[in-house]
Design a protein around this motif. Sequence first.
Motif, PDB file in Angstrom:
ATOM      1  N   VAL A  68       0.836  -1.204   0.000  1.00  0.00           N
ATOM      2  CA  VAL A  68       0.000   0.000   0.000  1.00  0.00           C
ATOM      3  C   VAL A  68       0.869   1.250   0.000  1.00  0.00           C
ATOM      4  O   VAL A  68       0.530   2.260  -0.635  1.00  0.00           O
ATOM      5  CB  VAL A  68      -0.950  -0.034   1.202  1.00  0.00           C
ATOM      6  N   PHE A  73       3.616   1.479  -1.540  1.00  0.00           N
ATOM      7  CA  PHE A  73       3.998   1.606  -2.948  1.00  0.00           C
ATOM      8  C   PHE A  73       2.891   2.266  -3.756  1.00  0.00           C
ATOM      9  O   PHE A  73       3.139   3.144  -4.596  1.00  0.00           O
ATOM     10  CB  PHE A  73       4.279   0.221  -3.517  1.00  0.00           C
ATOM     11  N   MET A  74       1.650   1.870  -3.483  1.00  0.00           N
ATOM     12  CA  MET A  74       0.534   2.488  -4.206  1.00  0.00           C
ATOM     13  C   MET A  74       0.434   3.978  -3.893  1.00  0.00           C
ATOM     14  O   MET A  74       0.087   4.791  -4.760  1.00  0.00           O
ATOM     15  CB  MET A  74      -0.768   1.793  -3.828  1.00  0.00           C
ATOM     16  N   CYS A  75       0.761   4.350  -2.661  1.00  0.00           N
ATOM     17  CA  CYS A  75       0.726   5.770  -2.325  1.00  0.00           C
ATOM     18  C   CYS A  75       1.809   6.536  -3.087  1.00  0.00           C
ATOM     19  O   CYS A  75       1.599   7.687  -3.492  1.00  0.00           O
ATOM     20  CB  CYS A  75       0.892   5.951  -0.822  1.00  0.00           C
ATOM     21  N   GLU A 131       2.680   5.762  -6.039  1.00  0.00           N
ATOM     22  CA  GLU A 131       2.081   5.922  -7.374  1.00  0.00           C
ATOM     23  C   GLU A 131       1.117   7.104  -7.405  1.00  0.00           C
ATOM     24  O   GLU A 131       1.053   7.840  -8.401  1.00  0.00           O
ATOM     25  CB  GLU A 131       1.353   4.646  -7.777  1.00  0.00           C
TER      26      GLU A 131
END
Lengths: 232, 102
Positions: free
Chosen positions: B32, B34-36, B38
């Motif tokens: 998550v 990592f998604m942030c 992005e």
Amino acid sequence: MHPGLVPVPLLATSLPDAITFAVSAVIVIAGAIGVVVARNPVHSALMLVMTLFGVAVLFVEQRADFLAAVQVIVYAGAIVVLFLFVIMLLGVDRREAVSADPLPWQRPLALVLSFCALGSVLALGFSGAWSTGAASVTGALPHRAGDTAALGKVVFTTYLLPFEVTAALLVIAVVAAVLLVRVPQLREQGGQAGAERGGAAGLEGDPEAVSDPGVDGDPQGLGERDREVVPS
Amino acid sequence: MTDVSGAWYLSLAAALFGIGAFGLLVRRNVLVMFMCVELMLNAANLTFVTFARMLNDIAGQAVVFFVLVVAAAEVVVGLAIIVAIFRRRREATADDLHILRG
């Protein structure tokens, strides 16, 4: 003050543009909040797709058609699928990472810091003290819809060297990924236990521990392998 | 009959960046986080496209193109590192990664 930075009220713009922007903005912000607050990583990934689509719509709104297509294909089509693959592969979709915060002061502090950063960026943006440099250094944006031709021309002339370096970067990244996730080669003498380890928990990062026959024949080692691997 | 002013786009991008930064600071799950990252990259991309329109310069869009490629490479390497970490230890949280501590 740069003329583009005057905050024209949203309702003073043309109605379809304003509606598109408002709906996309709501989608983007809702998706971003969903990424942050979702307990399940799979839900976070799906919310990320929502945000990426909203950003793609905003790209189209700003005459960046090619980038919008690339955004959908690369981000929503490849990167999020990669995320989902890793989530499913590792089986972490049931994990709760939000509970039991070891640092109780971190969350309020993060909130305060984020709001400070956001407020300072907005204040900077609307203060009007901008140094925007020369307009249209590399090439003008095409006035009509469709930026693909202009973008291709710029990428293959002005930015040719970065483009080639990018190709090398992608190759290096692929090789690095393969090397990082490669399961160390098993020896043939392992037999049943070796095959079991290679399949279910080829999860061993240490090549010595896998190829060592003493550890290899021990099925109990499966539970303890992530702490300290003692090779014998 | 005017377009939506660039200030709105920049404000939206700032908000998106703030949400991503907050999530990166708060969440413990490395995926998550990592998604942030992005999300923050997308906020920067939106800013670049907005300035490309405001300044009438295609260079901003070219930069976004490269950011997309580098983001893809970054995700590939990052996820490979995460998978490698998972193979060593079955945790997903960033707090448990203290292998280097003596």
